[in-house]
Design a protein around this motif. Structure first.
Motif, mmCIF file in Angstrom:
data_model
loop_
_atom_site.group_PDB
_atom_site.id
_atom_site.type_symbol
_atom_site.label_atom_id
_atom_site.label_comp_id
_atom_site.label_asym_id
_atom_site.label_seq_id
_atom_site.Cartn_x
_atom_site.Cartn_y
_atom_site.Cartn_z
ATOM 1 N N VAL A 16 0.860 -1.186 0.000
ATOM 2 C CA VAL A 16 0.000 0.000 0.000
ATOM 3 C C VAL A 16 0.898 1.238 0.000
ATOM 4 N N THR A 17 0.763 2.058 -1.027
ATOM 5 C CA THR A 17 1.611 3.259 -1.171
ATOM 6 C C THR A 17 0.793 4.506 -0.854
ATOM 7 N N VAL A 18 1.324 5.316 0.067
ATOM 8 C CA VAL A 18 0.688 6.591 0.447
ATOM 9 C C VAL A 18 1.371 7.693 -0.354
ATOM 10 N N LEU A 54 3.143 -1.059 4.287
ATOM 11 C CA LEU A 54 2.718 0.341 4.163
ATOM 12 C C LEU A 54 3.953 1.188 3.907
ATOM 13 N N ILE A 55 3.989 1.871 2.763
ATOM 14 C CA ILE A 55 5.168 2.648 2.360
ATOM 15 C C ILE A 55 4.722 3.951 1.713
ATOM 16 N N SER A 56 5.594 4.951 1.727
ATOM 17 C CA SER A 56 5.273 6.236 1.103
ATOM 18 C C SER A 56 5.829 6.293 -0.312
ATOM 19 N N GLY A 57 5.109 6.995 -1.179
ATOM 20 C CA GLY A 57 5.615 7.246 -2.526
ATOM 21 C C GLY A 57 6.569 8.426 -2.561
ATOM 22 N N LYS A 58 6.723 9.103 -1.424
ATOM 23 C CA LYS A 58 7.601 10.276 -1.326
ATOM 24 C C LYS A 58 8.831 9.886 -0.510
ATOM 25 N N GLU A 196 17.717 9.899 -8.060
ATOM 26 C CA GLU A 196 17.919 8.500 -8.447
ATOM 27 C C GLU A 196 18.294 7.643 -7.237
ATOM 28 N N SER A 197 19.187 8.166 -6.379
ATOM 29 C CA SER A 197 19.614 7.429 -5.184
ATOM 30 C C SER A 197 18.446 7.229 -4.218
ATOM 31 N N LYS A 198 17.655 8.283 -4.060
ATOM 32 C CA LYS A 198 16.503 8.185 -3.161
ATOM 33 C C LYS A 198 15.504 7.141 -3.648
ATOM 34 N N GLU A 199 15.251 7.135 -4.940
ATOM 35 C CA GLU A 199 14.290 6.173 -5.484
ATOM 36 C C GLU A 199 14.830 4.749 -5.375
ATOM 37 N N ALA A 200 16.143 4.581 -5.586
ATOM 38 C CA ALA A 200 16.757 3.255 -5.437
ATOM 39 C C ALA A 200 16.624 2.772 -3.993
ATOM 40 N N THR A 201 16.811 3.692 -3.034
ATOM 41 C CA THR A 201 16.662 3.340 -1.619
ATOM 42 C C THR A 201 15.216 2.978 -1.298
ATOM 43 N N ARG A 202 14.287 3.747 -1.848
ATOM 44 C CA ARG A 202 12.866 3.469 -1.590
ATOM 45 C C ARG A 202 12.480 2.082 -2.111
ATOM 46 N N LYS A 203 12.959 1.734 -3.282
ATOM 47 C CA LYS A 203 12.651 0.410 -3.853
ATOM 48 C C LYS A 203 13.306 -0.708 -3.034
ATOM 49 N N HIS A 204 14.532 -0.449 -2.572
ATOM 50 C CA HIS A 204 15.217 -1.418 -1.710
ATOM 51 C C HIS A 204 14.438 -1.616 -0.412
#
Length: 727
Positions: A16-18, A54-58, A196-204
């Protein structure tokens, strides 16, 4: 309302992405609380779903808390309590879910956001600078109102739960893991702060959370309770007994009263909720939490503090358009202010040229900067390697040409008017035409300093506050000639230095120094009437000043206040300040300049932390003693000080020095320590009314003279109770 939740199902785990549309942060509102319930019910009844993440899209924000505007729209305590019950209903569904729910936390996790995470069965956080966890409700006059008090008491040790609820301070990931707030930490992907680094961390993070959720389902991972030490075990045992609870809670109340002087109801209500929970259990504590959340939400203190919150939010944005790019900054001067500005600038990653004509001063400045950066390493704000990289961006020079290639230069070497004028012309002749030239000054009017300059449109004033690393405020002084781009560039630098920025108009002493001079004038009058500095210090703390006003004087510098008061005297036909200038002049002549040299109204020990009354200062004051015209009660002193500073703030707005009442409130609270529970001079008038203050001033005027003459704008507001400074 647009949807804030979306979900996907993969291999038995729902993610679930907020992601609140058109917003940098996620906030909790009634609408998305209902949306949470709806999604939870769908997943609950879906046999293919065994667990939820539960995770954020930001990447920079998990949840920033409840929507403050939603709380402000409530007119009664009952309406606020209704909101509390709705949120609790949603969070209870999360907590009671038979299918494990994992909170994947990256970025801010605050207030109702943390309460959301606390309801989940497992919490994973990213170990980075942007990730912080907190329940900051106490800072806006509230308590955690969606089950937070109860879940923190279950999860943490009693001292840790108290610390979080009573201070509202941010908890970094490592500490969150240590105290049991989160179960697992992961490291970010990549060292940079790039998108790019932030998005890679979020996916990890998402992938780790999915694997953890699967482990919770098959039993290979368990959400084990935090291991308790023997001290905590004994403390919990003692809490079962009335005498033990009484002793512990009495100690806690005494500490809170010592810190707040009873001006802030929220910390005391938090203690009431905790005590009732320890005595009667979580169900009763939960009921009391809801009740007090509503009652606190309609107090004047909460309204004042929420007004400050809005002001801070406003002053952390650039409202002046696009700034010029700053690739390199120059600083002139290595005194405590110059070196302090250099350190906070370097800390934010700017390449910097530091100039001082004295090699010895330059070396001392470098020592100051490096020591401050070492302190940041000890506080785990940066690593040793990061510190070395920051220092490598620093260049020094004893020739003015060393700043010739910078994009923004700050002159912070002197307050002497003639020297400042001369130096400004020299700077202008060396730097490139596009360079913005900022004058760090407490009181010198910018247009007068720059009267002979050729590029007035590129010159601006910047007033930093001491101690620079701790003070949050930056006052930018805009002359009539400064362009919007120049102002925007100065604001941009201030914001990136981590400051709350207000922009004021040019003139004698600007805004904050001006209202300080008026405050000090009344302070000196009270001292001359027989009150000793330490006594007055304690009195002003009791009436709500976070730092006693005599300490404020010593921190600011008696010499600076003296010079500023002389400048301000020229602004008044009656020279209202001149009668007390003789005291400041004599203190300065005797070398009693304030805390910076260890001697002012107080004497300081070598650490500059402990102080006692300075007998030499008291003698100067006693030699100029005047008879008190009224009883020197705490209340009398409170209203003499408050009425003069509020009246002067309104006069600054009337004359155009202040651009908005909001800036006036932020400047007074964060620049001078005006009691935060009053919300600032203008918020105070809106909440309590101008009429009562004008009546007090008219009574004081009969006794003390025209120093208490209300200004025209204040009188206008006193005659119309519907007139508000801040809507």
């Amino acid at each position: 309302m647009p949807k804030v939740l979306s979900y996907t199902i993969n291999d038995g785990v729902a993610v679930v992405t907020v992601d609140t549309p058109n917003s940098k942060v996620n906030t909790l509102s009634i609408d998305n609380a209902d949306e949470f319930k709806e999604v939870l019910n769908i997943l609950k009844n879906n046999d293919d779903v065994k667990a939820t993440v539960l995770i954020s899209g930001k990447p920079d924000c998990f949840f920033a808390g409840a929507d403050i505007n939603m709380l402000e729209s409530c007119k009664t305590a009952e309406e606020i309590q209704h909101l509390s019950r709705i949120c609790k209903g949603t969070f209870n569904e999360i907590a009671e879910s038979k299918k494990p729910i994992v909170a994947a936390i990256m970025g801010q996790c605050l207030g109702a956001g943390l309460e959301t995470a606390l309801a989940c069965h497992y919490r994973i956080a990213v170990r980075d600078k942007k990730t912080v966890l907190a329940v900051p409700e106490v800072m806006i006059g509230l308590l955690p109102g969606a089950g937070g008090t109860q879940r923190l008491l279950r999860l943490l040790s009693l001292p840790d739960a108290f610390d979080m609820m009573l201070t509202g301070k941010n908890i970094r990931p490592d500490k969150a893991k240590t105290i049991g707030l989160v179960h697992m930490l992961i490291d970010p992907k990549g060292a940079s702060d790039s998108k790019e680094s932030k998005e890679a961390t979020r996916k990890h993070l998402e992938q780790v959370a999915i694997e953890t959720a699967k482990g919770l389902v098959d039993g290979s991972i368990q959400a084990l309770p935090r291991r308790k030490g023997w001290v905590e075990t004994i403390t919990e045992y003692i809490m079962w007994f009335n005498l033990g609870r009484y002793f512990f809670m009495t100690q806690a109340r005494n500490r809170v009263m010592n810190m707040t002087q009873g001006h802030y109801p929220a910390p005391l209500r938090i203690l009431d909720v905790v005590e009732e929970t320890l005595k009667s259990g979580y169900e009763r504590g939960n009921q009391l939490e809801t009740r007090y959340f509503g009652e606190l939400g309609v107090t004047k203190e909460s309204k004042a503090l929420i007004g400050l919150f809005h002001g801070q939010t406003h002053c952390k944005k650039n409202h002046y358009g696009s700034p010029s790019p700053i690739k390199k900054v120059g600083i002139l001067g290595t005194n405590s202010i110059g070196a302090g500005i250099a350190e906070i600038t370097i800390f934010k990653g700017y390449p910097l040229s530091l100039y001082d004509k004295s090699k010895e001063n330059l070396e001392q400045g470098l020592i100051y900067i490096k020591n401050n950066l070492k302190q940041r390493v000890l506080r785990k704000q940066i690593s040793d390697n990061e510190k070395d990289k920051l220092v490598s961006k620093l260049e020094t020079g004893t020739e003015l040409e060393s700043i010739s290639n910078v994009d923004f230069v700050i002159e912070a070497s002197t307050e002497n008017f003639d020297k400042k004028c001369k130096l400004l012309l020299e700077i202008e002749s060396i730097v490139k035409p596009s360079c913005v030239i900022a004058v760090q000054t407490l009181f010198n009017p910018i247009e007068k300093v720059a009267k002979s300059a050729k590029r007035l449109d590129k010159i601006i004033g910047m007033h930093y506050f001491s101690p620079l690393a701790k003070s949050q405020l930056l006052e930018i002084v805009s002359s009539k000639s400064a362009t919007k781009e120049t102002i925007a560039t100065a604001v941009d630098l201030g914001l990136k230095q981590g400051k709350i920025v207000i922009v004021v108009g040019d003139g004698p002493c600007f805004y904050t120094t001006r209202i300080l001079c008026i405050l000090v004038d009344e302070l000196v009058s009270i001292l001359r009437e027989g009150i000793k500095p330490k006594q007055l210090e304690d009195m002003t703390k009791k009436i709500g000043w976070p730092m006693g006003l005599c300490s404020v004087v010593d921190e600011f510098g008696i010499d600076n206040i003296y010079e500023a008061s002389k400048v301000l005297c020229s602004h008044y036909d009656e020279n209202l300040l001149s009668k007390n200038l003789i005291i400041l002049e004599q203190l300065v002549k005797k070398g009693m300049l304030g805390k910076k040299i260890g001697l002012g109204l107080f004497e300081y020990d070598p650490t500059r932390k402990l102080s006692i009354d300075n007998p030499a200062a008291i003698k100067i004051i006693d030699d100029n003693k005047i008879s008190p015209k009224e009883s020197l009660t705490t209340q009398n002193i409170q209203w003499r000080l408050v009425s003069r500073i509020i009246n002067e703030a309104v006069l600054c707005l009337e004359e155009g020095t202040l651009k908005s009442p909001l800036d006036g409130d932020i400047g007074a609270v964060f620049g001078l320590g005006f009691p935060p529970f009053l919300g600032g001079p203008f918020r105070y008038l809106d909440i309590h009314g101008a009429e009562q203050l004008v009546k007090r001033m008219e009574n004081f005027r009969k006794v003390y003279g025209d120093a208490f003459k209300p200004c025209k704008l204040l009188i206008e507001h006193s005659k119309d109770s519907k007139k508000l400074f801040r809507s």
